[in-house]
Design an enzyme around this catalytic site. Sequence first.
Site, PDB file in Angstrom:
ATOM      1  N   LYS A 273       9.517  52.350  57.907  1.00 28.44           N
ATOM      2  CA  LYS A 273       8.758  53.067  56.870  1.00 28.44           C
ATOM      3  C   LYS A 273       8.503  52.174  55.661  1.00 28.44           C
ATOM      4  CE  LYS A 273      11.819  56.350  56.454  1.00 28.44           C
ATOM      5  NZ  LYS A 273      12.730  55.868  57.487  1.00 28.44           N
ATOM      6  N   THR A 274       9.553  51.525  55.195  1.00 29.35           N
ATOM      7  CA  THR A 274       9.387  50.677  54.015  1.00 29.35           C
ATOM      8  C   THR A 274       8.459  49.509  54.347  1.00 29.35           C
ATOM      9  OG1 THR A 274      11.577  51.340  53.271  1.00 29.35           O
ATOM     10  CG2 THR A 274      10.650  49.381  52.253  1.00 29.35           C
TER      11      THR A 274
ATOM     12  N   GLN B  81      17.407  62.096  55.957  1.00 26.32           N
ATOM     13  CA  GLN B  81      18.129  61.252  55.005  1.00 26.32           C
ATOM     14  C   GLN B  81      18.095  61.807  53.593  1.00 26.32           C
ATOM     15  OE1 GLN B  81      17.951  56.844  55.544  1.00 26.32           O
ATOM     16  NE2 GLN B  81      16.264  57.317  56.913  1.00 26.32           N
TER      17      GLN B  81
ATOM     18  N   ASP C  47       8.154  55.707  48.355  1.00 27.08           N
ATOM     19  CA  ASP C  47       9.186  55.517  49.392  1.00 27.08           C
ATOM     20  C   ASP C  47      10.321  56.518  49.148  1.00 27.08           C
ATOM     21  OD1 ASP C  47      10.491  54.468  51.551  1.00 27.08           O
ATOM     22  OD2 ASP C  47      10.923  52.508  50.678  1.00 27.08           O
ATOM     23  N   GLU C  48      11.090  56.823  50.169  1.00 26.65           N
ATOM     24  CA  GLU C  48      12.236  57.740  50.054  1.00 26.65           C
ATOM     25  C   GLU C  48      11.806  59.080  49.435  1.00 26.65           C
ATOM     26  OE1 GLU C  48      15.134  56.842  51.274  1.00 26.65           O
ATOM     27  OE2 GLU C  48      15.316  54.653  51.095  1.00 26.65           O
TER      28      GLU C  48
ATOM     29  N   ARG D 266      22.770  52.301  58.896  1.00 25.45           N
ATOM     30  CA  ARG D 266      22.691  51.037  58.151  1.00 25.45           C
ATOM     31  C   ARG D 266      23.065  49.868  59.054  1.00 25.45           C
ATOM     32  NH1 ARG D 266      19.208  52.372  55.576  1.00 25.45           N
ATOM     33  NH2 ARG D 266      19.354  54.262  56.771  1.00 25.45           N
TER      34      ARG D 266
HETATM   35  P1  ATP Z   1      15.298  53.491  56.178  1.00 26.16           P
HETATM   36  O1  ATP Z   1      14.983  54.878  56.616  1.00 26.16           O
HETATM   37  O2  ATP Z   1      16.707  53.153  56.416  1.00 26.16           O
HETATM   38  O3  ATP Z   1      14.811  53.209  54.786  1.00 26.16           O
HETATM   39  P2  ATP Z   1      12.917  52.217  57.189  1.00 26.16           P
HETATM   40  O4  ATP Z   1      12.253  53.200  58.074  1.00 26.16           O
HETATM   41  O5  ATP Z   1      12.383  52.045  55.828  1.00 26.16           O
HETATM   42  O6  ATP Z   1      14.476  52.515  57.166  1.00 26.16           O
HETATM   43  P3  ATP Z   1      12.595  49.381  57.383  1.00 26.16           P
HETATM   44  O7  ATP Z   1      13.674  49.010  56.465  1.00 26.16           O
HETATM   45  O8  ATP Z   1      11.196  49.277  56.924  1.00 26.16           O
HETATM   46  O9  ATP Z   1      12.885  50.840  57.961  1.00 26.16           O
HETATM   47  O10 ATP Z   1      12.716  48.573  58.737  1.00 26.16           O
HETATM   48  C1  ATP Z   1      13.961  48.414  59.426  1.00 26.16           C
HETATM   49  C2  ATP Z   1      14.070  47.044  60.026  1.00 26.16           C
HETATM   50  O11 ATP Z   1      13.182  46.915  61.118  1.00 26.16           O
HETATM   51  C3  ATP Z   1      13.712  45.948  59.052  1.00 26.16           C
HETATM   52  O12 ATP Z   1      14.554  44.844  59.304  1.00 26.16           O
HETATM   53  C4  ATP Z   1      12.273  45.642  59.431  1.00 26.16           C
HETATM   54  O13 ATP Z   1      11.912  44.331  59.076  1.00 26.16           O
HETATM   55  C5  ATP Z   1      12.278  45.829  60.932  1.00 26.16           C
HETATM   56  N1  ATP Z   1      10.965  46.214  61.503  1.00 26.16           N
HETATM   57  C6  ATP Z   1      10.220  47.279  61.173  1.00 26.16           C
HETATM   58  N2  ATP Z   1       9.099  47.340  61.924  1.00 26.16           N
HETATM   59  C7  ATP Z   1       9.121  46.286  62.753  1.00 26.16           C
HETATM   60  C8  ATP Z   1       8.232  45.781  63.783  1.00 26.16           C
HETATM   61  N3  ATP Z   1       7.110  46.399  64.093  1.00 26.16           N
HETATM   62  N4  ATP Z   1       8.617  44.651  64.405  1.00 26.16           N
HETATM   63  C9  ATP Z   1       9.763  44.031  64.095  1.00 26.16           C
HETATM   64  N5  ATP Z   1      10.630  44.451  63.167  1.00 26.16           N
HETATM   65  C10 ATP Z   1      10.324  45.567  62.475  1.00 26.16           C
HETATM   66 MG    MG Z   2      13.232  52.305  53.929  1.00 27.56          MG
END
Ligand code: ATP
Ligand code: MG
Length: 723
Positions: free
Chosen positions: A35-36, A251, A220-221, A605
């Site tokens: 997402k981020t 979350q 975000d969040e 995490r």
């Molecule tokens: P959270 O809910 O914990 O905030 P999130 O959904 O924001 O998580 P991110 O932090 O954006 O998730 O991504 C999680 C990990 O996966 C990061 O290390 C990111 O670089 C990697 N990632 C995300 N998308 C891809 C992709 N398409 N290919 C490879 N790595 C990815």
């Molecule tokens: Mg995130």
Amino acid sequence: MDVSRLLDSLNDKQRQAVAAPSTDMLVLAGAGSGKTRVLVHRMAWLMEVEGISPYGILAVTFTNKAAREMRSRVESLMHSSLQGMWIGTFHGLAHRLLRTHYQEAGLPENFQILDSDDQHRLIRRVLKALNLDEKHWSPKHIQWYINGNKDEGLRPRHMETHGDATQARMKEIYQAYQDTCDRSGLVDFAELLLRAHELWVNNPRILQHYQQRFRAVLVDEFQDTNNIQYAWLRLLACESNNMMIVGDDDQSIYGWRGANVDNIQHFLRDFDGATTIRLEQNYRSTGKILKAANAVIENNSSRLGKELWTEGSEGEPISLYAGFNELDEARFIVAQIRQWHEKGGALSDCAVLYRNNAQSRVLEEGMLHEGLAYRIYGGLRFFERQEIKDALGYLRMVNQPLDDAAFERVVNTPSRGIGERTLEQIREVAKSTEQSMWQSAFLMLREKRLSGRAAKALQGFVDLVIRLQEETPSLSLDQQADHVIKASGLFAMYQAEKGEKAQARIENLEELVTACKQFEVPEEAENMTPLSAFLAHASLEAGETQADSHQDAVQMMTMHSAKGLEFPLVVIAGVEEGMFPSQMSNEEPGRLEEERRLCYVGMTRAMEKLYITYAESRRLYGQDKFHTPSRFIREIPSDCLEEIRLRKTQVSRPVQNRFQPATSHTAFESTGFQLGQRVMHPKFGEGTVLNYEGSGEHARVQVNFADIGSKWLVLAYARLSPC
Ligand code: ATP
Ligand code: MG
């Protein structure tokens, strides 16, 4: 235009979100699904493809750290700096807005921000001015009331009192507090948000300016926004038709602070035609960790519902360790991290997560003992916390009342009506007579230099310290601490306060008593009293510089602070009923589900390896508690979990069956005894080995005897035998 670098590293769904035509969008997805990452790539896309300038983008996230990180990620994607882009936390952005439009917001140009401690102090002054007793009108409770109402957008004039005298009085205090703030140009945190909202409501031209300026708004969040934050966003973005929110209902962990997960639904209602995109592939964690986290969160009933999968490897199962007690648990954790480090892993890739800040003390001591650098993230180290410093201040006065710093710290904490003027006089006398403040206070009382009221208040403090000095010498160190915390009024002061923070302070104070109980006077301090030795230990430990952000150090934090972060190795400690889920979650409806979401946040995490630990007995807040393993552990499928068991069985008592010594126990094992073992002493009878220290002829064990309680014995002389 080559936009492939903005899309190449994304999956189809992510690409769809990043490259969508101008529209409102909700990205609803589980942890680690990117997402981020999508948010960051979308910002770059909007600039590069849609031609929006950085000036036209507003991005909001939850912490300053996350905001900095987001900016640097977009900058590196764009290969340029992003002058003019508004990227920050809600509070940071509201502040910026009010600085720009201070006149329209009714603020003086140089208005100041009140932090939470300042706000507390100001409320106390207001109570005093209204002649209200703090015993009945807890400043913390009032703080909670004022902030809570501001978070809902409510001013005193909006408050309905329904003829209730208490409500009417609360409203009056709220009004008096606000008048004082307005007169002095002070703005508290909640006021920043409320005023930023009112600024727009009352000044349509300003609002219109920002609506036109910000062609894209990204959050975000989102699941943790509160009502006033959402109202603010809505005013801003309703026209722009380009709002992207990303979040995960699973979350949402700030309900207790007014966050409202229903805002996700409100968004879909208010932003008609918004597209929803769900991401389901997780890139962060191994298969087993993910399966376990999914299984845990499935036990919650109110969910928007989603499932995560990964293409990554299965990975190792989650390791579950049952510590014999919290010290054993800490030793185990430290040993695992040491092992990881010895194999070439970075310490900063390891995170130790816990439910409450008070839990960090034993873990910190374990790290210090083993010489592992650590960093407490988003919180203070145990001995630096306000309430602990207050309690230590009293103990220091008992130990040595000429200590001016301690005198200053506690003379009017809790408030006993000793004002700044009296203190100023004491300081002057101390300076001119070259004596301590304590001696000066005596002098002034004897010579009747103070007004009746001030003299009475000061006499009260002097009498208290003298009484404590008389009462404590016959007590053990932990009893001294307990007595001082209670008799000084500190305990009652924090108890009268409301909210999670006050509860944490109480827990920390109780934890201080435990620290005293576990404290052993070190050899080099043998000629000191236990109290002096303990105070020296506390200041040394507080003075120990925390590993700075560049140093390789284990990251320690609460699960709340871990939101949005990821680490190759994660330990979640203290996973016991009553700790996690917390005791309170049994009492308040909805709380258990929030605890479970927190568990989900904690587990997700972890990238490669997750440890979950608990202690079968825990000395907590001064008492031994026997907790059962958390229900969250039972919710993890057994094929994802590997229980770390005994290497060798020594005795058949059930308590030992679960115990497996951490690596550093070998020296102790060679003595033939184990933690938890039942032993017989010729004089004291039967008991259980609780703890040990030293080795060889210096080895000492702590044994809990059925008749006389716990005792430390030198092994070489104790004539203990297994039974
Ligand atoms: P959270 O809910 O914990 O905030 P999130 O959904 O924001 O998580 P991110 O932090 O954006 O998730 O991504 C999680 C990990 O996966 C990061 O290390 C990111 O670089 C990697 N990632 C995300 N998308 C891809 C992709 N398409 N290919 C490879 N790595 C990815
Ligand atoms: Mg995130």
